[in-house]
Scaffold this motif. Structure first.
Motif, PDB file in Angstrom:
ATOM      1  N   SER A   1       0.873  -1.171   0.000  1.00 28.30           N
ATOM      2  CA  SER A   1       0.000   0.000   0.000  1.00 28.30           C
ATOM      3  C   SER A   1       0.912   1.223   0.000  1.00 28.30           C
ATOM      4  O   SER A   1       2.134   1.086   0.095  1.00 28.30           O
ATOM      5  CB  SER A   1      -0.944  -0.018   1.206  1.00 28.30           C
ATOM      6  N   GLU A   2       0.309   2.383  -0.083  1.00 24.79           N
ATOM      7  CA  GLU A   2       1.052   3.648  -0.214  1.00 24.79           C
ATOM      8  C   GLU A   2       2.219   3.736   0.779  1.00 24.79           C
ATOM      9  O   GLU A   2       2.020   3.603   1.979  1.00 24.79           O
ATOM     10  CB  GLU A   2       0.060   4.797   0.044  1.00 24.79           C
ATOM     11  N   GLY A   3       3.416   3.962   0.274  1.00 26.52           N
ATOM     12  CA  GLY A   3       4.564   4.219   1.131  1.00 26.52           C
ATOM     13  C   GLY A   3       5.292   2.969   1.599  1.00 26.52           C
ATOM     14  O   GLY A   3       6.352   3.057   2.198  1.00 26.52           O
ATOM     15  N   ARG A   4       4.697   1.811   1.340  1.00 27.84           N
ATOM     16  CA  ARG A   4       5.359   0.587   1.781  1.00 27.84           C
ATOM     17  C   ARG A   4       6.357   0.100   0.746  1.00 27.84           C
ATOM     18  O   ARG A   4       6.231   0.404  -0.430  1.00 27.84           O
ATOM     19  CB  ARG A   4       4.331  -0.518   2.046  1.00 27.84           C
ATOM     20  N   ARG A   5       7.311  -0.677   1.213  1.00 26.98           N
ATOM     21  CA  ARG A   5       8.360  -1.188   0.347  1.00 26.98           C
ATOM     22  C   ARG A   5       8.497  -2.683   0.639  1.00 26.98           C
ATOM     23  O   ARG A   5       8.271  -3.131   1.760  1.00 26.98           O
ATOM     24  CB  ARG A   5       9.625  -0.415   0.702  1.00 26.98           C
TER      25      ARG A   5
ATOM     26  N   THR B   1       6.252   0.205   5.607  1.00 31.29           N
ATOM     27  CA  THR B   1       6.837   1.534   5.539  1.00 31.29           C
ATOM     28  C   THR B   1       8.060   1.527   6.463  1.00 31.29           C
ATOM     29  O   THR B   1       8.213   0.631   7.301  1.00 31.29           O
ATOM     30  CB  THR B   1       5.854   2.610   6.037  1.00 31.29           C
ATOM     31  N   ASP B   2       8.919   2.533   6.330  1.00 30.82           N
ATOM     32  CA  ASP B   2      10.091   2.596   7.199  1.00 30.82           C
ATOM     33  C   ASP B   2       9.679   2.716   8.653  1.00 30.82           C
ATOM     34  O   ASP B   2      10.302   2.154   9.549  1.00 30.82           O
ATOM     35  CB  ASP B   2      10.981   3.778   6.791  1.00 30.82           C
ATOM     36  N   GLU B   3       8.571   3.453   8.874  1.00 29.73           N
ATOM     37  CA  GLU B   3       8.097   3.647  10.242  1.00 29.73           C
ATOM     38  C   GLU B   3       7.655   2.310  10.843  1.00 29.73           C
ATOM     39  O   GLU B   3       7.997   1.983  11.986  1.00 29.73           O
ATOM     40  CB  GLU B   3       6.931   4.645  10.239  1.00 29.73           C
TER      41      GLU B   3
END
Lengths: 157, 222, 244
Positions: A110-114, A123-125
């Motif tokens: 999803s948005e922002g995930r890698r 996500t990095d968070e």
């Protein structure tokens, strides 16, 4: 200890969980921990239809789950706790000694995930939250199905 | 040699059927193997290997996304080996070749899905903006990749089989021993698959037990 | 007509299977003919946005993909908000997969497979082949055609159909039926594969079978039937060639 599995999986209740893990661990009760779903009747009905007849399904908010964790731990039947968000998993685990390990079973794009593993996108968070959890002594590992080898936190975060 | 070509086409069809199109389960060994037997004019070897690999296939849980071994082309290759030396002398070696092919096939599936992922990533914007040509393109290329995978896997299996038929010569004792172990392994896989499918609980296992009693009764009166 | 086209497309729903969106691209592939009826013609922005949403991450059993795609497309055509559609999509992804897995992979498939083995042993290969294909695909094809139809009819209320008695009964019966039929098939398969063998050879195969049942899934995590078979056969062949 009858909390057999604490699993992070954005699909929550699906085949890998109810049949794959359910059969392998003999799960008798699923505790679905999610604030939104706990307040949404129609979503609860949908999740309930994914559960085999011989399993129980309990919905709880993160706060409820935290207070009931010792009750779950001492229960006579085997429990799997399911969550769909990393944040909720951290909120649940922090300060609750009953949870010694978290299984990352499937978090998807999803948005922002890698991509970290084929079935783990973060996500990095989120990655650093899980990392923190692991540093506080919770065994964090990724494993989609029981027949796969678990991947330790250090190898995918 | 024309058999070889027919088997190759059949292998591609059953390989693609498993996960891509149309999933009518001609991919199952019971279908893939018996048809291969008929194509080769050896229906007895065909059905024996079909049953053996159907037992192995019961042990596969298709809920693990990309890990399942591909038993369709594998059974085709195994039947090809068995048709060269039927009966207890050939069945074990044929099983070994089939299992090796299935192993390769499972890895191939992973590669195809990885390539599909790259394809999706490089067309992310077009997909998110609802470009139907991107949807068609990715679907078509995915299907072609899987067909190529099935072709390669069947080709490898048949090459294994050709090599075995041509160059592998084992003494009778070894051939029989391999068959004993092969069929024992198939029965083990089938039984453990049955347990995995119905669940480990007492209630589940008792259903299998009940069936097994009926099965034994059928064996006796047959 | 568009329902038929969507149904036929559903047979290829997993062709574009990928780790990032799983069956999402396939859902979009099925949706294209259904979304044509969105107001504003083929090049309208709303239709493209709907198709973009359809192509996002989704996962389900392939035979129920048509049902999901049609329900989602209907919600789009009805003009439901994208929030409502995404919420439905997120909620249905797991449970629908769970139903499909239990009904098909853990029910219909092993039952058909076991019955086919029994027919192969007691009757003939050709009859086994036909029994399997007809029995399995009667249910399979019904689910594909019915799924798209009912999904399109009911939109996001489609989940109600799973509370029907038929589904509950089938889901309850799937496990026991699979257990009984596989239980019948395995001894018959054993008898037929070892027909004409010496007792010592039969005992040997049975021993390997028992050892296998104990070892598979136990020794190390990835010890499945395939690896057990490869290992045992490889060892036997190597030892046989080296020693005998």
């Amino acid at each position: 200890m009858t909390i057999e599995l604490v699993r992070l999986d954005d699909r929550l209740i699906h085949g890998q969980v109810v049949v794959g893990w359910g059969n392998a661990l003999g799960i008798e009760c699923i505790v679905l921990v999610d604030d939104e779903i706990s307040h949404s009747k129609w979503e609860q009905d949908i999740y309930a239809m994914g559960i085999p007849g011989n399993m129980n399904l309990v919905f709880a908010t993160v706060a409820e789950a935290r207070t009931r964790m010792s009750e779950f731990r001492d229960a006579k039947y085997k429990i799997a706790v399911l969550l769909r968000s990393v944040k909720d998993a951290v909120r649940l685990c922090d300060g609750v000694d009953a949870i010694r390990s978290v299984n990352v079973g499937g978090l998807h794009m999803s948005e922002g995930r890698r991509e970290r593993l084929p079935y783990v996108y973060l996500t990095d968070e989120e990655a650093s939250m899980l990392h923190g959890l692991a540093e506080r002594g919770v065994a964090v590992s990724a494993q989609d199905v029981p027949s796969a080898a678990p991947v330790p936190a250090a190898d995918f975060l | 040699m024309d058999h070889f070509f027919l088997l190759l086409i059949w292998g591609v069809m059953v390989g693609v059927d498993l996960a891509s199109f149309p999933q009518i389960m001609i991919a199952r060994p019971i279908v893939a193997g018996s048809v291969a037997g008929l194509l080769l004019g050896d229906p007895v070897s065909g059905i024996q290997l079909a049953i053996i690999f159907e037992l192995f296939a019961l042990d596969v849980m298709p809920v693990g996304a990309a890990r399942y071994p591909d038993y369709g082309p594998a059974t085709v290759a195994a039947v090809y080996v068995a048709a060269g030396s039927p009966g207890i002398l050939g069945i074990g070696i044929a099983t070994l070749i089939g299992l090796a092919t299935a192993f390769v096939g499972g890895t191939g599936m992973r590669i195809v899905r990885r390539l599909n992922t790259y394809d999706v990533q490089s067309h992310r914007n077009r997909l998110d903006n609802g470009d139907s040509r991107a949807v068609y393109g990715i679907t078509f290329r995915g299907l072609m990749r899987d067909a190529l995978r099935a072709l390669i896997v069947t080709g490898i299996g048949l090459a294994f089989g050709y090599g075995t038929r041509r160059w592998l010569s084992v003494d009778v004792t070894t051939a029989v021993l391999v068959s004993i172990v092969g069929i024992g392994s198939a029965l083990a896989a089938g039984t453990s698959g049955a347990i995995k499918i119905t669940g480990r609980g007492l209630g589940a296992v008792s259903w299998i037990g009940l069936g097994a009693l009926a099965g034994l009764a059928l064996v006796v009166i047959k | 007509m568009k329902l038929l086209r969507a149904t036929l497309r559903s047979f290829a729903v997993q062709s574009a299977w990928n780790f990032e969106r799983m069956v999402g691209v396939g859902i979009a592939f099925i949706s294209i003919p259904l979304l044509q009826s969105m107001p504003g013609g083929p090049d309208e922005l709303g239709r493209k946005a709907a198709l973009g949403r359809a192509a996002a991450f989704f996962n389900t059993h392939p035979y129920f993909a048509g049902l999901a795609a049609a329900a989602l497309a209907k919600a789009e055509v009805e003009g439901q908000t994208s929030e409502a559609i995404e919420r439905f999509r997120g909620a249905v992804v797991g449970p629908l997969g769970s139903i499909g897995d239990r009904l098909i992979w853990f029910g219909l498939l092993p039952v058909s497979s076991a019955i086919a083995i029994v027919v192969a042993v007691l009757r003939s290969p050709v009859e086994a082949l036909l029994t399997f294909l007809i029995l399995y695909n009667a249910v399979h094809l019904f689910l594909r055609f019915w799924g798209v139809r009912v999904g399109w009819e009911m939109g996001i209320r489609v989940t109600e159909v799973f509370s029907r008695g038929v589904f509950r009964t089938m889901l309850r019966l799937a496990g026991p039926l699979a257990g009984v039929t596989m239980g019948i098939a395995i001894p018959l398969a054993a008898e037929s594969l070892m027909a004409g063998w010496r007792p010592a050879d039969m005992a040997g195969a049975s021993l390997v079978g028992v050892v296998g049942v104990i070892l598979i899934g136990r020794v190390f995590q990835q010890m499945d039937g395939l690896r057990f078979g490869l290992l045992m056969l490889g060892l036997t062949l190597t030892v046989g060639i080296a020693v005998l």
